[in-house]
Motif scaffolding. Structure first.
Motif, PDB file in Angstrom:
ATOM      1  N   LYS A 207       0.855  -1.185   0.000  1.00  0.00           N
ATOM      2  CA  LYS A 207       0.000   0.000   0.000  1.00  0.00           C
ATOM      3  C   LYS A 207       0.895   1.240   0.000  1.00  0.00           C
ATOM      4  O   LYS A 207       1.867   1.312   0.749  1.00  0.00           O
ATOM      5  N   GLY A 208       0.590   2.192  -0.859  1.00  0.00           N
ATOM      6  CA  GLY A 208       1.431   3.400  -0.947  1.00  0.00           C
ATOM      7  C   GLY A 208       2.715   3.195  -1.728  1.00  0.00           C
ATOM      8  O   GLY A 208       3.624   4.043  -1.669  1.00  0.00           O
ATOM      9  N   LYS A 209       2.802   2.115  -2.518  1.00  0.00           N
ATOM     10  CA  LYS A 209       4.041   1.739  -3.200  1.00  0.00           C
ATOM     11  C   LYS A 209       4.688   2.901  -3.971  1.00  0.00           C
ATOM     12  O   LYS A 209       4.025   3.576  -4.765  1.00  0.00           O
ATOM     13  N   GLY A 210       5.972   3.102  -3.708  1.00  0.00           N
ATOM     14  CA  GLY A 210       6.734   4.097  -4.455  1.00  0.00           C
ATOM     15  C   GLY A 210       6.989   5.375  -3.681  1.00  0.00           C
ATOM     16  O   GLY A 210       7.839   6.173  -4.062  1.00  0.00           O
ATOM     17  N   VAL A 211       6.250   5.564  -2.596  1.00  0.00           N
ATOM     18  CA  VAL A 211       6.456   6.752  -1.757  1.00  0.00           C
ATOM     19  C   VAL A 211       6.793   6.240  -0.359  1.00  0.00           C
ATOM     20  O   VAL A 211       5.932   5.688   0.324  1.00  0.00           O
ATOM     21  N   SER A 212       8.047   6.405   0.032  1.00  0.00           N
ATOM     22  CA  SER A 212       8.553   5.697   1.220  1.00  0.00           C
ATOM     23  C   SER A 212       7.669   5.913   2.448  1.00  0.00           C
ATOM     24  O   SER A 212       7.342   4.964   3.153  1.00  0.00           O
ATOM     25  N   PHE A 213       7.250   7.152   2.671  1.00  0.00           N
ATOM     26  CA  PHE A 213       6.520   7.399   3.917  1.00  0.00           C
ATOM     27  C   PHE A 213       5.056   6.985   3.845  1.00  0.00           C
ATOM     28  O   PHE A 213       4.349   7.009   4.848  1.00  0.00           O
ATOM     29  N   MET A 214       4.608   6.588   2.662  1.00  0.00           N
ATOM     30  CA  MET A 214       3.237   6.067   2.555  1.00  0.00           C
ATOM     31  C   MET A 214       3.217   4.536   2.579  1.00  0.00           C
ATOM     32  O   MET A 214       2.167   3.939   2.822  1.00  0.00           O
ATOM     33  N   GLU A 215       4.343   3.929   2.305  1.00  0.00           N
ATOM     34  CA  GLU A 215       4.356   2.471   2.140  1.00  0.00           C
ATOM     35  C   GLU A 215       3.978   1.762   3.436  1.00  0.00           C
ATOM     36  O   GLU A 215       4.558   2.023   4.487  1.00  0.00           O
ATOM     37  N   GLY A 216       2.974   0.906   3.333  1.00  0.00           N
ATOM     38  CA  GLY A 216       2.556   0.103   4.484  1.00  0.00           C
ATOM     39  C   GLY A 216       1.924   0.906   5.610  1.00  0.00           C
ATOM     40  O   GLY A 216       1.792   0.413   6.722  1.00  0.00           O
TER      41      GLY A 216
ATOM     42  N   HIS B 128      -1.442   2.590   6.838  1.00  0.00           N
ATOM     43  CA  HIS B 128      -2.863   2.735   6.502  1.00  0.00           C
ATOM     44  C   HIS B 128      -3.343   4.164   6.677  1.00  0.00           C
ATOM     45  O   HIS B 128      -4.395   4.535   6.164  1.00  0.00           O
ATOM     46  N   ALA B 129      -2.590   4.985   7.389  1.00  0.00           N
ATOM     47  CA  ALA B 129      -2.979   6.394   7.532  1.00  0.00           C
ATOM     48  C   ALA B 129      -3.099   7.071   6.166  1.00  0.00           C
ATOM     49  O   ALA B 129      -3.826   8.063   6.026  1.00  0.00           O
ATOM     50  N   TRP B 130      -2.423   6.533   5.151  1.00  0.00           N
ATOM     51  CA  TRP B 130      -2.482   7.119   3.812  1.00  0.00           C
ATOM     52  C   TRP B 130      -3.562   6.480   2.955  1.00  0.00           C
ATOM     53  O   TRP B 130      -3.586   6.664   1.745  1.00  0.00           O
ATOM     54  N   HIS B 131      -4.457   5.743   3.576  1.00  0.00           N
ATOM     55  CA  HIS B 131      -5.553   5.145   2.797  1.00  0.00           C
ATOM     56  C   HIS B 131      -6.399   6.243   2.139  1.00  0.00           C
ATOM     57  O   HIS B 131      -6.629   6.201   0.932  1.00  0.00           O
ATOM     58  N   GLY B 132      -6.866   7.173   2.939  1.00  0.00           N
ATOM     59  CA  GLY B 132      -7.846   8.138   2.413  1.00  0.00           C
ATOM     60  C   GLY B 132      -7.503   9.558   2.779  1.00  0.00           C
ATOM     61  O   GLY B 132      -8.370  10.305   3.229  1.00  0.00           O
ATOM     62  N   LYS B 133      -6.244   9.934   2.571  1.00  0.00           N
ATOM     63  CA  LYS B 133      -5.814  11.274   2.973  1.00  0.00           C
ATOM     64  C   LYS B 133      -4.889  11.825   1.895  1.00  0.00           C
ATOM     65  O   LYS B 133      -4.015  11.123   1.401  1.00  0.00           O
ATOM     66  N   ALA B 134      -5.085  13.098   1.551  1.00  0.00           N
ATOM     67  CA  ALA B 134      -4.222  13.719   0.540  1.00  0.00           C
ATOM     68  C   ALA B 134      -2.946  14.227   1.194  1.00  0.00           C
ATOM     69  O   ALA B 134      -2.947  14.617   2.364  1.00  0.00           O
ATOM     70  N   PRO B 135      -1.854  14.254   0.435  1.00  0.00           N
ATOM     71  CA  PRO B 135      -0.620  14.807   0.989  1.00  0.00           C
ATOM     72  C   PRO B 135      -0.690  16.325   1.096  1.00  0.00           C
ATOM     73  O   PRO B 135      -1.332  16.987   0.282  1.00  0.00           O
ATOM     74  N   SER B 136      -0.003  16.861   2.092  1.00  0.00           N
ATOM     75  CA  SER B 136       0.177  18.309   2.189  1.00  0.00           C
ATOM     76  C   SER B 136       1.172  18.729   1.093  1.00  0.00           C
ATOM     77  O   SER B 136       1.756  17.881   0.419  1.00  0.00           O
ATOM     78  N   LYS B 137       1.397  20.018   0.963  1.00  0.00           N
ATOM     79  CA  LYS B 137       2.325  20.486  -0.066  1.00  0.00           C
ATOM     80  C   LYS B 137       3.716  19.883   0.169  1.00  0.00           C
ATOM     81  O   LYS B 137       4.331  19.335  -0.755  1.00  0.00           O
ATOM     82  N   ALA B 138       4.186  19.976   1.410  1.00  0.00           N
ATOM     83  CA  ALA B 138       5.539  19.481   1.703  1.00  0.00           C
ATOM     84  C   ALA B 138       5.617  17.977   1.448  1.00  0.00           C
ATOM     85  O   ALA B 138       6.593  17.479   0.869  1.00  0.00           O
TER      86      ALA B 138
END
Ligand SMILES: Cc1ncc(C[n+]2csc(CCOP(=O)(O)OP(=O)(O)O)c2C)c(N)n1
Lengths: 285, 317
Positions: free
Chosen positions: A246-255, A257-267
């Motif tokens: 889950k989140g493959k390719g973006v280190s801080f999203m990988e695995g 679940h907090a990134w299931h349904g949340k958009a990234p901030s600008k930074a």
């Protein structure tokens, strides 16, 4: 898995394409301020392989009756499908940043009424696979060569209707149906196994009469070999359990679940784009 | 007008109230279907892990499990988004919960168009109609956080099934939280026109009533948070006293509160009634509040409808 030899340059070009699609996903969810990056990034390689190597579809004739069908049963991965369709020439790349905005064709969950290249509107889980079964039955009844692929989520496999539809696909021996599971291990609130375990999932598909393959869903050779094998099966449907991140390719999203349904901030989006070899600002591409 | 109202989260109010209920009732059970962060039941889950079950993506069966617990004598709160609670799980709510008269309180978040960018699949505008049609079901649509809190406690006190519809968006605080099941709250008195509103549109009703007062028109505002049972005497009094009723709801006008008000006045004390709400359409993606305007619930539209009623009654030209 016995695979046809896929040339290295084909793999490299698919990988480059998938990276571009991942960059779109980050830009799109950032611009929308909401959406589902985690399950979009996990499904990206599967969708890339489908649209660039497997599906018989034609951007010049999107409603060609004999085309293959892709149903995104996990409809919240809409950004991944829109970005893949744009890369494949089915919609302008410039449109991608309209995701989730008022009046956009790119609804938060894929919407056939607004964007006809979408084969079936989804969003509420557990229904796409049933529509795929209906389409596969129709192809067989009408004597069309179309194959039907449904992308499922693993959280979605907790939902009863998923299994009703899968049971029907097995019962009717739909050899033109492929159930493709994005087994990223997570749903909204945590891991599937901590919430409501779905394992042994491959055995469940087998018990439902699916020719079942287990692959690494980020390895294009394995993905394409599984598709090829599914085409050779003539007495029933195929299930492909694609192990993904889950989140493959973006280190801080990988695995996470907090990134299931949340958009990234600008930074966060800038950091993600750096990892994916691009920048956030400027027109898409 | 008075100082701008506080804007507070109804979901937070629910989550906090559940924590208190968990203390009061040591047998209370809470269920969720993989949306516990969004519905705020996660707070209860952290405090009372033994009495919390996140059952995964299976809303229909969550309702049956809830009914099972309740048939063994417990009070159960079950939460998910409204489209899954009332839509996905409808017949399970109907049979497992209502037909059994199970003591299950469904607190559904993310009702209506205010779901926003997720789009039409997730914006259920039919749930009030579906739920109020179920025999024995109590239906509450809070307009603000204090009412969400009060309703969470009130449904616990009342034996039997209940459906409470909350919004994803935070809303301006417009009540003092003195909600009671079966009572309409008169938030503003008036004699020329009545506006009956529920949920997110109660604040808009008060704004329009304030504007009308500036030109000498006296508007009564009733918050009909208790949709079922509803306060028929207060409604008929409003019909008699003001002679015209405008209904505002962030819900389909076909089956919602407007239909209820029109039928009740029509049978008992016919007066002109107009309904402002979602027309016979699915929603779509967009910023939450912009969607209310797009689908016909703008303040301008409310003013126009109010004017039309006043004209019909000969109160303006
Ligand atoms: C019937 C239904 N219930 C709940 C939801 C809300 N929801 C959206 S995504 C999701 C989790 C899905 O998990 P999974 O299928 O594993 O998706 P992925 O991790 O691949 O994104 C939930 C509960 C929904 N869309 N449909």
């Amino acid at each position: 898995m016995s695979g046809e030899e896929v040339p290295a340059e084909v793999v490299a070009s698919l990988e480059a394409r998938a990276r571009e699609i991942r960059r779109h996903i980050i830009r799109m969810t950032y611009a929308a301020g909401s959406g589902h990056p985690g399950g979009s990034l996990s499904a990206t390689d599967l969708l890339t392989a489908l649209y660039f190597r497997e599906l018989r579809v034609d951007p010049e004739r999107p409603d060609w009756p004999d085309r293959d069908r892709l149903v995104l049963s996990k409809g919240h991965a809409a950004p991944a499908l829109y970005a893949t369709l744009a890369e494949r020439g089915f919609l302008p790349r410039e449109e991608l940043l309209s995701l989730r905005k008022l009046g956009s064709r790119l609804q938060g969950h894929v919407d056939r009424g607004k964007l006809p290249v979408i084969e079936a509107s989804t969003g509420c889980l557990g229904q796409g696979i049933g529509m795929a079964v209906g389409m596969a039955l129709d192809a067989r009844l009408s004597g069309r060569p179309s194959r039907v692929y449904a992308v499922l989520g693993d959280g979605e496999c907790q939902a009863g209707p998923t299994w009703e539809a899968l049971m029907a696909g097995g019962h009717y021996r739909l050899s033109n149906l492929v159930a493709l599971l994005d087994r990223n291990g997570y749903e909204t609130d945590g891991s599937t196994e901590s919430i409501l375990g779905i394992e042994p999932i491959a055995d469940k598909f087998r018990a439902f009469r699916y020719h079942t393959l287990e692959i690494d869903g980020h390895d294009f050779r394995q993905i394409l070999a599984a598709f090829a094998e599914a085409r050779r099966i003539s007495d029933g449907p195929t299930a492909i359990v694609a192990r993904t991140v889950k989140g493959k390719g973006v280190s801080f999203m990988e695995g996470q679940h907090a990134w299931h349904g949340k958009a990234p901030s600008k930074a966060e989006a800038e950091r993600a784009m750096g990892e994916l070899g691009g920048t956030l600002d400027g027109v898409v591409r | 007008m008075s100082a701008p109202a506080k804007v507070e989260s109804l979901r937070d109010a629910y989550g906090q109230a559940l924590l208190e209920l968990g203390e009061r009732d040591p047998k209370l059970i809470v269920l969720d279907a993989d949306l516990s962060g969004s519905t705020r039941t996660v707070l209860f889950g952290k405090k009372f892990p033994d009495r919390f079950y996140n059952v995964g993506v299976m809303e229909p069966t969550m309702m049956s499990i809830a009914a099972g617990f309740s048939l063994e004598g417990r009070t159960v709160y079950a939460s998910t988004f409204a489209v899954f609670a009332a839509g996905q799980a409808y017949n399970f709510v109907r049979q497992s919960i209502c037909y059994n008269r199970a003591n299950v309180k469904i607190v559904a978040t993310h009702g209506g168009l205010l779901v926003g960018p997720d789009g039409g699949t997730h914006q259920i505008v039919e749930d009030i109609g579906l739920m109020r049609g179920l025999p024995g079901m109590t239906v509450i649509v809070p307009a603000d956080a204090p009412t969400a809190r009060a309703a969470t406690f009130a449904v616990a006190e009342r034996e039997g099934p209940a459906y409470v519809r909350l919004t994803r968006e935070s809303l301006p605080t417009v009540t003092d939280g003195s909600f009671q099941i079966g009572r309409a709250a008169e938030l503003r008195s008036g004699s020329d026109l009545t506006i009956v509103a529920v949920g997110a549109l109660v604040a808009r009703a008060l704004e329009v009533a304030g504007e009308l007062a500036e030109i000498g028109i006296s508007t009564r505002v009733l918050d009909l948070a208790s949709v079922k049972p509803f306060d028929e005497p207060a409604l008929l009094r409003a019909a008699r006293d003001t002679g015209a009723i405008l209904v505002l709801e962030e819900h389909s006008v076909l089956t919602g509160v407007g239909a209820l008000v029109a039928a009740t006045t029509g049978e008992n004390y016919p007066v002109p009634v107009r309904r402002v709400g979602v027309p016979d359409l699915f929603g779509e993606s967009g910023e939450a509040w912009a969607l209310l305007d797009r689908f016909g619930m703008s303040k301008e539209r409310i003013r126009e409808e109010a004017w039309e009623l006043l004209r019909l009654r000969g109160k303006v030209q």
